[in-house]
Design an enzyme around this catalytic site. Structure first.
Site, PDB file in Angstrom:
ATOM      1  N   ILE A  87     -25.032  -5.100  34.273  1.00 28.44           N
ATOM      2  CA  ILE A  87     -24.455  -4.934  35.564  1.00 28.44           C
ATOM      3  C   ILE A  87     -22.875  -5.238  35.187  1.00 28.44           C
ATOM      4  O   ILE A  87     -22.438  -6.069  34.511  1.00 28.44           O
ATOM      5  CB  ILE A  87     -24.660  -6.063  35.987  1.00 28.44           C
ATOM      6  CG1 ILE A  87     -26.026  -6.475  36.177  1.00 28.44           C
ATOM      7  CG2 ILE A  87     -24.181  -6.083  37.668  1.00 28.44           C
ATOM      8  CD1 ILE A  87     -27.136  -6.942  37.262  1.00 28.44           C
ATOM      9  N   CYS A  88     -22.216  -4.463  35.432  1.00 31.33           N
ATOM     10  CA  CYS A  88     -20.664  -3.851  35.360  1.00 31.33           C
ATOM     11  C   CYS A  88     -20.621  -4.551  36.857  1.00 31.33           C
ATOM     12  O   CYS A  88     -20.170  -3.714  37.473  1.00 31.33           O
ATOM     13  CB  CYS A  88     -20.454  -3.148  35.380  1.00 31.33           C
ATOM     14  SG  CYS A  88     -18.373  -2.841  35.249  1.00 31.33           S
TER      15      CYS A  88
END
Lengths: 178, 514
Positions: free
Chosen positions: A110-111
Site C-alpha cells: 500500500i502506498c
C-alpha cells in the site's frame, strides 16, 4: 549467539535500548489488543485480529466503503508490526486482490503516506485500518503503485476504473455464489 | 526539651507542631528506634516489628555507655522527669529509665483503640501521667496544639492540657493555632498550596500518553513518570515516548520536520520538549513549568560551549549556561572556535526511495554539468515510424518516464519518479543504458539520474505533444493484460473499456504517424 551479534553491532547501550523498545512495543500492542476487544462492536467495518502466537502479526478484515467500486467486498489486510513499533509504522499489505491506484496489484503493498514518511506514533492499527478505508474511497492516482489503475484515473476514465475495480472486487473480495 | 531525638512526625513530613515541637527537626538527629511495647513484653508484631526489640536492661546499659545516645538525653531531660508513680500505676515493674523513655517517645503512637494498650494499663491514666500540671502555667500562645485533636479525635476531650486548634477549611483538621496568627496564616497558605498540588496531581493521574497508550503517572519507574510538554501544542506524552520518537533515526524514511519534530497528534512543529511531573490546565501553568525548566537549564554549563573552548551549535539560543572562562578560545579570539565537521551520515546515500532530498540535490548539482552536455537537443527526436504497440526504444522509455514525472510540478513527482525507477528493474536498466556514461557511478548514485532526465524539458522541442503516458497505446496493453489474467469472467471490463482501447490505439497511432 544472537545477543552477541547484536551487542557487537549496536554496543551495550544500543542493545539495551532495543530491548526496551521491544518491551514498549509489546506493551503498546497489548493495549491495542484490549482496546480492539472492547471496541469490536463500535466499528463494524473493521475486524482486527491478532495472531494467536505472535503479537507482532495481525490481520484485519475491512469492508469496502459504500458508493465506491469496492462496496460489498471484504478485504483482508496483513499487518507486520516492527519491533520499534510505535516509532516505526507497521507494514500493511492487502492479502485480497484489489484494483486500486495506490495498492500494488501483485504484492498488495500500500502506498500511503502515513505508513511511510508521515507516520506518527499516535496512529493505532485500528486507525490505520480506517485510513486505508479512506484511501479506498479516495484514491490518489498521482502516486500510483498500480500504474494501470492510476493512469485510468489520470486520463479521466472514471468509468473504466470503476468497472475494473468492481470486477476485481467481485472476483476476489466477495464470497463466491454457489 | 528532647531536641536531640528525631521527631517521628517530622520524619514522615507531618509534624503539626513546627517550631514548637519538643523533638528535633534535624535529619541528623538519631531516631528513637526502640520498641516500647517489647520492653513491656506485649509487642503484637513479634519478629515483624519495625522497631528494635531491645530488652530494658540492655537499653539501659547501652544508654549509660554512650552519653550522646537518645536514651541518655531523655533521662537528663528536665521536661520529662522520671515518674516513680507511673511504675506502680501501670503495674509493670520496669527500670525507671526505660519507662520514661517509653512514656515520652511512645506518645505519638497512641492509637485510641489499640488493643495492646487496654491489656496493660488504662489509656487515660497513661496519657495523664506524663503531662499533668506541666502546661497550665504557660501563656495560651506558648501552649502547644493538641496533635490528637488535629488528627481527628482527642481521647482527653475537654480535660486536654493542650490547645485544641481551630478547623482548617482546606484540610479539615483541627490544626490552626488560635493564638499564633503567623503560624495560622502559614498553615493556611501551605494547605491551600498542597491542596492545589493534589488536585493537579489527581488531574494529571488520569492523563494518557498517546504513544504508549498508558497513563503517564502509572509507569513502572519514576524516571518514566513524567510528561513531555511540547512547546507549541497541548497534547500529553510521556517524556520517554516523545523523546524516543523525536530521536528515532531518519533511516526509516520519516521526515524530520513533518513527522519527527512535529506533535504526533496535531503535527504542529515544536522545537523542544519540557519534562514535567505535573500536567498543566492553564496557559499560565504551562508557562511556569517551561520557565522553571529553562531557569534550571540556565544554571547548568553547556557541554558544547565548554567554557569558551567549544562551538555550541545552538549559539545564543542555547538553553544552557555559556560562561567564558579566562584563557579560553573565545576569551582570546572573541569568536567561537571553528566547528568540527560533522561526520556525514552513512544512510544518506542508499537505495531508499525517501532519500534526503538535500543530499540528492547536492549530488545532482555536482553531476548536472556533465549530464547537460551529454544530452544535445537532437537526441530528443523520436523514432517516428516506431510501432507504439511494440517495445519502445530505451530512450523513449526514459523520455516517457520523464514525461510522467513532469505532469506534476509538485515535489511529490520526484519521489514518484524514483519509485518508478526503483520499482521496475528493467526500466532502470534501460535508463542506465541510455545514460551509459554514468554507469560507472554505480548503484548508489543511480537514484539521482532523474535529475538530468527531467532537465530535458518540453521546451527542448518534442515532436508529438504527449499529453499523457497512456495515450500511446499502453492502455490497451493494460486492459488486455488484465483481461488475460482472469479468463472467462471479464465481461464487465471488456464491455466498458473496449471503446477506450480503440480510441487510445487510434489516437496513439495517429500521433505517431503524423
Amino acid at each position: 549467539m544472537w545477543k552477541g551479534i547484536n551487542t557487537a553491532l549496536l554496543g551495550r547501550h544500543g542493545y539495551n535500548r532495543q530491548i526496551g523498545l521491544r518491551k514498549a512495543s509489546r506493551a503498546r500492542l497489548f493495549k491495542e489488543y484490549k482496546e480492539v476487544q472492547r471496541e469490536k462492536v463500535a466499528d463494524p467495518d473493521i475486524q482486527l485480529t491478532c495472531d494467536d502466537n505472535n503479537i507482532f502479526k495481525w490481520t484485519a478484515l475491512i469492508k469496502g466503503p459504500s458508493e465506491t467500486p469496492f462496496e460489498g467486498g471484504v478485504f483482508q489486510l496483513a499487518f507486520a508490526v516492527p519491533e520499534q513499533y510505535p516509532l516505526q509504522p507497521p507494514q500493511v499489505r492487502f492479502l485480497t486482490k484489489i484494483f486500486h491506484p495506490n495498492v500494488h496489484f501483485k504484492t498488495g503493498e500500500i502506498c500511503l503516506d502515513i505508513l511511510k514518511n508521515a507516520w506518527s506514533p499516535a496512529w493505532t492499527l485500528q486507525s490505520v485500518c480506517r485510513a486505508i478505508i479512506a484511501l479506498m474511497a479516495h484514491p490518489e492516482p498521482d502516486s500510483p503503485l498500480n500504474c494501470d489503475s492510476g493512469n485510468l484515473l489520470r486520463s479521466g476514465d472514471i468509468r473504466g476504473y470503476q468497472s475494473m475495480a468492481r470486477m476485481y472486487t467481485r472476483l476476489a473480495a466477495m464470497p463466491k455464489k454457489g | 526539651m528532647s531536641k536531640r531525638v528525631l521527631c517521628k512526625f517530622f520524619a514522615h513530613g507531618a509534624c503539626l507542631k513546627g517550631e514548637n515541637c519538643e523533638f528535633s527537626h534535624d535529619w541528623k538527629a538519631p531516631p528513637n528506634n526502640i520498641c516500647t511495647f517489647y520492653q513491656k513484653g506485649i509487642c503484637a508484631y513479634g519478629s515483624r516489628c519495625r522497631y528494635q526489640h531491645v530488652k530494658p536492661s540492655q537499653s539501659q546499659s547501652s544508654a549509660s555507655s554512650s552519653s550522646t545516645s537518645a536514651q541518655q538525653s531523655l533521662v537528663s531531660d528536665p521536661a520529662y522527669p522520671p515518674h516513680p508513680s507511673c511504675t506502680s500505676s501501670s503495674g509493670v515493674a520496669l527500670v525507671p529509665v526505660a519507662l520514661t523513655e517509653l512514656s515520652a517517645s511512645s506518645r505519638p503512637f497512641i492509637l485510641p483503640k489499640q488493643p495492646a494498650w487496654k491489656q496493660e494499663c488504662d489509656q487515660h491514666e497513661f496519657l495523664d501521667d506524663d503531662d499533668v500540671g506541666e502546661p497550665t502555667s504557660l501563656k495560651p500562645a506558648d501552649r502547644p496544639i493538641c496533635s490528637f485533636a488535629a488528627a481527628g479525635d482527642c481521647p482527653r476531650g475537654d480535660k486536654c492540657p493542650h490547645i485544641h486548634g481551630d478547623l482548617c477549611p482546606t484540610c479539615g483538621k483541627r490544626c490552626l493555632h488560635p493564638f499564633r496568627p503567623e503560624e495560622k496564616e502559614e498553615h493556611l497558605r501551605m494547605c491551600e498550596k498542597k491542596q492545589k498540588h493534589l488536585e493537579v496531581l489527581k488531574h494529571s493521574q488520569e492523563i494518557e500518553c498517546s504513544v504508549c497508550l498508558e497513563r503517564v503517572l502509572s509507569k513502572p519507574t519514576p524516571a518514566e513518570r513524567k510528561f513531555g510538554l511540547l512547546s507549541e501544542c497541548d497534547h500529553p506524552f510521556c517524556i520517554s515516548c516523545i523523546r524516543n520518537w523525536r530521536n528515532s533515526s531518519t533511516t526509516s524514511g520519516l521526515d524530520v520536520n513533518n513527522a519527527l519534530r512535529a506533535c504526533p497528534i496535531c503535527r504542529k512543529l515544536s522545537y523542544f520538549v519540557v519534562p514535567s511531573v505535573l500536567w498543566y490546565t492553564t496557559k499560565e501553568e504551562k508557562q511556569e513549568i517551561v520557565d522553571s525548566y529553562k531557569a534550571k537549564l540556565k544554571s547548568i554549563d553547556c557541554k558544547h560551549f565548554d567554557f569558551g573552548n567549544g562551538n555550541c551549535p545552538f549559539g545564543t539560543s542555547c538553553f544552557y549556561k555559556h560562561t567564558v572562562r579566562p584563557g579560553s578560545y573565545i576569551w582570546k579570539n572573541h569568536r567561537p572556535p571553528p566547528r568540527k565537521p560533522t561526520p556525514r551520515r552513512s544512510d544518506a546515500v542508499d537505495m531508499d526511495p525517501f532519500i534526503n532530498r538535500d543530499d540528492i540535490n547536492d549530488m545532482a548539482g555536482l553531476l548536472e554539468d556533465d549530464m547537460d552536455c551529454n544530452f544535445p537537443d537532437d537526441d530528443l527526436d523520436f523514432d517516428e515510424d516506431i510501432n507504439p504497440l511494440n517495445n519502445l526504444s530505451p530512450f523513449e522509455m526514459a523520455f516517457m518516464l520523464s514525461q510522467m514525472g513532469f505532469d506534476e510540478s509538485d515535489s511529490s513527482s520526484d519521489d514518484e519518479f524514483i519509485l518508478l525507477l526503483r520499482g521496475s528493474a528493467t526500466i532502470s536498466v534501460l535508463v542506465s543504458s541510455v545514460l551509459g556514461f554514468i554507469l560507472f557511478f554505480s548503484l548508489p548514485c543511480f537514484n539521482i539520474t532523474y535529475k538530468p532526465t527531467s532537465s530535458l524539458s518540453i521546451e527542448h522541442g518534442c515532436p508529438v505533444s504527449l499529453q499523457h503516458a497512456y495515450r500511446d497505446g499502453r492502455l490497451e496493453e493494460v486492459v488486455l493484460r488484465h483481461l488475460g489474467n482472469e479468463d472467462g469472467q471479464t465481461v464487465i471490463a471488456k464491455h466498458i473499456s473496449c471503446a477506450r482501447i480503440d480510441f487510445c490505439a487510434v489516437s496513439a497511432l495517429l500521433k505517431y504517424a503524423g
